[in-house]
Write a protein that holds these residues in place. Sequence first.
Motif, PDB file in Angstrom:
ATOM      1  N   LYS A   1     -28.743  -9.971 -25.201  1.00  9.28           N
ATOM      2  CA  LYS A   1     -27.964 -11.110 -25.682  1.00  9.28           C
ATOM      3  C   LYS A   1     -27.578 -10.906 -27.151  1.00  9.28           C
ATOM      4  O   LYS A   1     -28.369 -10.412 -27.955  1.00  9.28           O
ATOM      5  CB  LYS A   1     -28.767 -12.396 -25.548  1.00  9.28           C
ATOM      6  CG  LYS A   1     -28.623 -13.113 -24.211  1.00  9.28           C
ATOM      7  CD  LYS A   1     -29.003 -12.289 -23.014  1.00  9.28           C
ATOM      8  CE  LYS A   1     -28.876 -13.081 -21.718  1.00  9.28           C
ATOM      9  NZ  LYS A   1     -29.271 -12.279 -20.542  1.00  9.28           N
ATOM     10  N   ASP A   2     -26.347 -11.307 -27.486  1.00  9.19           N
ATOM     11  CA  ASP A   2     -25.914 -11.218 -28.879  1.00  9.19           C
ATOM     12  C   ASP A   2     -26.305 -12.494 -29.631  1.00  9.19           C
ATOM     13  O   ASP A   2     -26.887 -13.426 -29.066  1.00  9.19           O
ATOM     14  CB  ASP A   2     -24.413 -10.929 -28.973  1.00  9.19           C
ATOM     15  CG  ASP A   2     -23.549 -12.010 -28.333  1.00  9.19           C
ATOM     16  OD1 ASP A   2     -23.977 -13.186 -28.297  1.00  9.19           O
ATOM     17  OD2 ASP A   2     -22.432 -11.677 -27.875  1.00  9.19           O
ATOM     18  N   GLU A   3     -25.970 -12.542 -30.900  1.00 11.70           N
ATOM     19  CA  GLU A   3     -26.402 -13.665 -31.746  1.00 11.70           C
ATOM     20  C   GLU A   3     -25.860 -15.000 -31.242  1.00 11.70           C
ATOM     21  O   GLU A   3     -26.571 -16.012 -31.241  1.00 11.70           O
ATOM     22  CB  GLU A   3     -25.948 -13.423 -33.191  1.00 11.70           C
ATOM     23  CG  GLU A   3     -26.407 -14.490 -34.167  1.00 11.70           C
ATOM     24  CD  GLU A   3     -25.987 -14.200 -35.595  1.00 11.70           C
ATOM     25  OE1 GLU A   3     -26.172 -15.079 -36.453  1.00 11.70           O
ATOM     26  OE2 GLU A   3     -25.465 -13.091 -35.854  1.00 11.70           O
TER      27      GLU A   3
ATOM     28  N   GLY B   1     -33.408  -8.638 -28.025  1.00 16.15           N
ATOM     29  CA  GLY B   1     -32.254  -9.291 -27.421  1.00 16.15           C
ATOM     30  C   GLY B   1     -32.423  -9.613 -25.954  1.00 16.15           C
ATOM     31  O   GLY B   1     -31.639 -10.384 -25.395  1.00 16.15           O
TER      32      GLY B   1
END
Length: 369
Positions: A144-146, A326
């Motif tokens: 997962k990104d920010e 992540g």
Amino acid sequence: MAKFNQTRLNKLQKTLVDKQIDFAFISDYKTIQYITGFGSNPYERILAMIVFADKDPFIFAPALEVEVVKSVGWPYDLYGYQDNEDGLEMIYDHIKERSANPKKIATEQGNLTLSRFNRLQAAFPDADYSFNLTPVIEHQRLIKDEDEIKKLEQAGRDADLAFEAGFKALKVGKTELQVAAELEFATKNRNVPEMSFGTLVQTAEHAADPHGETSDLALKNNSLVLFDLGTVYKGYISDASRTVALGTPTDHMREVHQVVLEAQLAAQAAVKPGITAASLDKIARDIIEKAGYGKYFIHRLGHGMGMSEHEYPSIMQGNDLVLEPGMCFSLEPGVYIPGDLGVRIEDCVHVTENGCQPFTHMDKKLQLF
């Protein structure tokens, strides 16, 4: 609503180029949502995204969804169809305009129905369909990104609100359904748009069925109550469980809850980059087995989460996947003793460089009401 993500599309197209695939038939609406920002379950209707290795993609959607797809910033061709039209045949016509004789076609084998695959194969009978796109998408969605983490964090905060509402609704004589209804009403009344799945409230021996349904069973005094719930925030979900006591719990109830709590906390403390999914499962399972309840822990430790409440990967025995920053997944050990009680404690976490962070923060100790 999220917006179209060109980077995610480019990454998928690169896979098609590397594997010498003419085009991918994307049938899972969650995959389409991940790439485009447009999320809608088409149910029996047809929603598809056709991604080519060397040409612009297109989306084919029910006519009633076309304007919404446009609103996410989709920059390529978009076709709609009416319910009385043969949508699949229309899709194949649009494909043939761009790729008349494809040699290799990728599909999401974990999603595409057999009937629709048969229609696709009939339209392009000479193509090779052996490439399964499902694991490619699973791995692409794995880290997962920010922005995704922020959405999951908000979904977790909303889940905490839902727990608070559910605990306030507890009262001897109320049914499980009444507690769940009050919980969901109070949560939505605080502008939480939707639950990610049907809220589960189970009391006493009913909680020994880990995938049972919330029922008209009345809550009893001096019993345990299991809550399993989640919320949705901008397409991303929460999933968490707590087990609490209504009245005074017995020593047996306290013991089982404490064992499950120790297993959950130990697994959560062990999360770090480099450890395997199987190792986490073993850490929790060993604690429960040592306490003598191993045969009552009858499911995996956890599952991936993000846009769906159950995603890749499984946190379970035999899965040697190495954790990376992540990754997001649940940790949910449980003990389910038929005819007696059930206890599950669950948080979803995301892996960081130094360990992990949970998305929900409701107290996990045995709370008394």
